[in-house]
Design a protein around this motif. Structure first.
Motif, PDB file in Angstrom:
ATOM      1  N   SER A 251     -27.360  23.699  31.481  1.00 25.49           N
ATOM      2  CA  SER A 251     -28.201  24.012  30.316  1.00 25.49           C
ATOM      3  C   SER A 251     -27.838  23.317  28.990  1.00 25.49           C
ATOM      4  CB  SER A 251     -27.853  25.519  30.423  1.00 25.49           C
ATOM      5  OG  SER A 251     -26.617  25.805  30.133  1.00 25.49           O
ATOM      6  N   ASN A 252     -26.804  22.949  28.955  1.00 25.09           N
ATOM      7  CA  ASN A 252     -26.027  22.062  27.660  1.00 25.09           C
ATOM      8  C   ASN A 252     -24.863  21.392  28.075  1.00 25.09           C
ATOM      9  OD1 ASN A 252     -25.122  21.529  25.334  1.00 25.09           O
ATOM     10  ND2 ASN A 252     -25.693  23.568  24.245  1.00 25.09           N
ATOM     11  N   ASP A 280     -29.773  17.762  29.084  1.00 26.31           N
ATOM     12  CA  ASP A 280     -30.179  18.717  27.942  1.00 26.31           C
ATOM     13  C   ASP A 280     -29.092  19.041  27.262  1.00 26.31           C
ATOM     14  OD1 ASP A 280     -32.745  19.029  29.052  1.00 26.31           O
ATOM     15  OD2 ASP A 280     -32.187  20.689  30.285  1.00 26.31           O
ATOM     16  N   GLU A 303     -32.841  16.152  25.652  1.00 19.38           N
ATOM     17  CA  GLU A 303     -33.670  16.897  25.332  1.00 19.38           C
ATOM     18  C   GLU A 303     -33.107  18.052  24.672  1.00 19.38           C
ATOM     19  OE1 GLU A 303     -37.151  19.945  27.122  1.00 19.38           O
ATOM     20  OE2 GLU A 303     -36.958  18.120  28.033  1.00 19.38           O
ATOM     21  N   GLY A 305     -33.379  22.226  23.063  1.00 20.95           N
ATOM     22  CA  GLY A 305     -34.150  23.254  22.470  1.00 20.95           C
ATOM     23  C   GLY A 305     -33.862  23.788  20.976  1.00 20.95           C
ATOM     24  N   CYS A 341     -34.718  11.397  21.738  1.00 21.31           N
ATOM     25  CA  CYS A 341     -34.245  12.997  21.807  1.00 21.31           C
ATOM     26  C   CYS A 341     -35.555  13.624  21.551  1.00 21.31           C
ATOM     27  CB  CYS A 341     -33.316  13.473  20.801  1.00 21.31           C
ATOM     28  SG  CYS A 341     -33.402  15.159  20.657  1.00 21.31           S
ATOM     29  N   SER A 344     -37.883  20.694  22.243  1.00 19.21           N
ATOM     30  CA  SER A 344     -38.732  21.443  22.523  1.00 19.21           C
ATOM     31  C   SER A 344     -38.977  22.704  21.607  1.00 19.21           C
ATOM     32  CB  SER A 344     -38.520  21.977  23.920  1.00 19.21           C
ATOM     33  OG  SER A 344     -37.193  22.646  23.936  1.00 19.21           O
TER      34      SER A 344
END
Length: 721
Positions: A251-252, A280, A303, A305, A341, A344
């Motif tokens: 997730s990170n 991510d 990516e 968020g 990069c 989102s």
């Protein structure tokens, strides 16, 4: 359970279906059966593979079987247990497949797992085809289920983290503690349970769970992690087996407990940058040291968020407030190191209005973000935001993909405007639909004789799956009978190309043909091509859409539902009065392409310009005379690419070799690197007016070697021109 033959192994088949959205938005879907690999690895660890035969049905290869063909394929394996990995993008289709398989194999046990399986996903819990479901991590749970089934136990109450059926009642057992020491789960890569020959990109996870507590996600706590040594072993193995790109699905990644150690090991084993990495991350947690490590590892893209910059909304969804300066610094650190990069953002969050979304878009421009991705809020079962949806007045779809519809903060019309902030049609690039490439013969090389070929009769239709059918229509052609035969052979995505001087005359048999195929393949992705000398009416398009319309539209591009049907009309411009208005009327439902046949004597540039000036055309379908020299074709394509791109239109081809040549030229114009094109091994049927299969081609290895040789020859010619 079905009675088993003596000494016969218990047969397990594991399946993870593609989502229709992948088929609609990518030329080569990536659907690595990662979870299935873990399950087989755990059965191996427990010593069960001596008693159990486990097959992972790998569907990453294209072409993919249609629904009917997939059912037949599974039934032919005669499994005792069918395991399905369910996501929101594939669950409805997977359950349909399971239902049809179980109808033919009534003793089959169906087990489901994956993110879509929760204690609140009622349509799965109450589905009669499902026997058992794994809720949460499934590795340990699945092993226990298999052991109990093999012992013919009648109940599963002692297995934690599942639901099961008993006397038509759904029983949910207490949850299972997640695995903390994830090294205890063998690697599906190293144990050889995932066929890496089918991939150039692989996934790696260093930990499970997430340190954030976003209300729209159920993955909001850290569970356990893999050691840096395990990560290194997997990367080394993947590199040795031809993998070129690795995506960390944490997730990170930069918050991973093994981030620093893993990066140092990657740097040592990737000294020549043979591997590219992606992940991510959270940009605000990036500093100089972490950015330097990402660069040294050869990370090419990340990516991040952001979702929104609105403080009230961030508080409502459980995310930390934005530190604008840290975010901008993180973007700058990545930009300086040439790491792309994509950021989102989420549309439809509580108290986030169109005005707030515009502020977020402005902040991204101010931060010099290279790419922004918009996604509409999905209200998943088992999440806090679903439980609070009524509180915020959020209306949403009750079935996958669970897209929000509207709320007091943003209307349907404003949602479209918000999405438009991140989707600028003016930057859309020209592309090629390879499904048009049906010819393996004519210029510039003949591949047809190198593949399996039949020239007459209809028996060839029964040999294997079919991707593309090109039919020259006439009144004597038994289209209904043909549709019945093809319905169980259709593969994803499926292209049907009708050719006739006057299409309206054949509308009724066309509808019957399509309806037969759709009946057995309700989740088929369709490309319908209509090639005609006459006028195509609005009624024809509408009737075709009705014939293949899915029962439920379950796929999205992240913001809007995707229609699994594309209609393409190949016709000359109609010079009659009112033709422009007809183009405009049909434009939302079909794309028009004008055929352009090029020979050395043609004034083809003027013809191309006339086509591109016509607003009704999406592009040109280009054919070349087979007598033309390769150098002439290259010069023509170079000029045509520039002109079509300048008009934001597309080029399509019938000939697969010309398509490959186009792709090589297109790559060279965009960057200095070019790579050979490997088209999917499509099976193509051409049926002429006399109902003869005048061309049936499934190219073999020699044919594709010829295609590679042609591309190498073309690259040499390109360097000289």
């Amino acid at each position: 359970m079905r009675p088993k033959a003596k000494n016969k192994k218990f047969k397990i088949l594991l399946l993870q279906l593609h989502g229709i959205d992948l088929l609609l938005t990518r030329n080569t879907p990536l659907n690595m059966p990662f979870a299935a690999g873990y399950l087989k690895a755990m059965l191996y660890k427990e010593g069960l593979l001596d008693e159990v035969d486990v097959e992972i049905l790998d569907l990453n290869k294209t072409p993919l079987p249609g629904n009917a063909r997939l059912v037949d394929l599974i039934v032919s394996r005669s499994p005792d247990l069918l395991g399905l990995t369910l996501f929101s993008f594939n669950s409805i289709q997977s359950l349909y497949i399971a239902e049809n398989v179980k109808r033919r194999l009534p003793g089959l046990k169906v087990i489901v797992g994956g993110p879509e399986v929760t204690a609140e996903t009622s349509y799965i819990l109450n589905n009669p085809v499902v026997d058992i479901g794994c809720i949460g991590q499934g590795e340990v749970t699945f092993v226990q289920i298999v052991k109990d089934i093999m012992k013919n136990k009648s109940g599963y109450a002692d297995i934690k983290g599942i639901f099961y059926k008993r006397s038509d009642r759904v029983n949910i057992t207490p949850s299972r503690e997640p695995i903390r020491e994830l090294d205890s789960v063998p690697s599906p890569y190293i144990e050889g349970f995932i066929n890496l020959n089918d991939y150039i990109t692989a996934f790696i996870e260093t930990y499970r769970g997430c340190y954030f507590k976003c209300t729209y996600c159920s993955y909001n706590k850290p569970y356990g992690y893999f050691s840096a040594n395990r990560v290194q072993e997997e990367i080394e193995f993947l590199k040795q087996n031809g993998i070129k790109k690795i995506y960390f699905i944490d997730s990170n990644f930069i918050l991973s407990p093994v981030f620093y150690d893993a990066c140092e090991r990657i740097i040592r084993l990737n000294t020549h940058n043979d591997l590219e990495f992606y992940a991510d991350i959270s940009v605000e947690h990036l500093d100089d040291k972490k950015a330097d490590l990402l660069k040294a590892c050869n990370f090419k893209g990340v990516e991040a968020g952001l979702q929104t910059i609105n403080p009230a909304t961030l508080k409502n969804i459980g995310r930390p407030l934005l530190n604008a300066e840290k975010f901008k610094k993180g973007i700058r650190l990545l930009t300086e190191r040439k790491i792309s990069c994509a950021v989102s953002v989420m549309i439809g969050l509580p108290q986030d209005t169109l005005k707030d979304i515009r502020k977020t878009a402005g902040f991204l421009r101010e931060s010099k973000v290279g790419s922004a991705l918009a996604q509409l809020l999905q209200v998943f079962p088992g999440t806090r935001i679903r439980r609070e949806a009524k509180k915020y007045g959020i209306k949403y779809q009750r079935k996958p993909p669970y897209l929000m519809i509207e709320s007091p903060y943003i209307s349907k019309g404003e949602i479209k405007k918000a999405v438009g902030l991140y989707r600028n049609a003016s930057v859309k690039q020209c592309n090629v639909g390879i499904f048009f490439s049906y010819s393996f013969c004519n210029f510039p090389l003949s591949l047809e004789n190198k593949g399996r070929k039949k020239t007459s009769g209809e028996t060839g239709l029964l040999d294997s799956g079919i991707n593309k059918v090109i039919i020259e229509l006439n009144e004597h052609l038994p289209l209904v009978k043909l549709g019945e035969k093809i319905s169980r052979l259709a593969q994803q995505p499926f292209t049907i190309w009708f050719k006739a001087s006057y299409l309206q005359k054949y509308l009724t048999p066309i509808k019957s043909f399509l309806s037969h195929i759709k009946k057995d393949n309700p989740f088929l992705v369709w490309n319908v091509v209509l090639e005609t000398d006459g006028v195509v009416s609005f009624d024809i398009i509408e009737e075709i859409k009705k014939s293949v319309k899915a029962k439920e539209n379950l796929s999205s591009d992240g913001c809007f539902l995707l229609e699994p049907l594309s209609v393409y009309i190949v016709c000359e411009k109609n010079r009659e009065k009112g033709s422009s208005s007809l183009f405009k009327k049909l434009a939302p439902d079909a794309k028009f392409y004008c055929p352009l046949n090029i020979s050395a004597a043609d004034c083809w540039e003027n013809k191309l310009d006339d086509i591109l000036k016509e607003k009704g055309y999406a592009g040109v379908l280009m054919d070349f005379d087979k007598t033309l020299e390769l150098s002439f074709i290259i010069r023509t394509l170079k000029t045509a690419i520039k002109r079509t791109r300048a008009q934001n239109k597309t080029m399509l081809f019938r000939n697969i070799a010309v398509y490959c040549l186009f792709s090589l030229i297109d790559q060279g114009q965009k960057n200095d690197n070019t790579s050979l094109i490997k088209p999917a091994p499509s099976r193509i049927i051409y049926i002429n007016k006399d109902f003869n299969i005048s061309s049936e081609c499934l190219p073999d290895a020699d044919a594709f070697l010829d295609l590679v040789e042609f591309q190498v020859k073309s690259l040499r010619a390109l360097r000289k021109i």
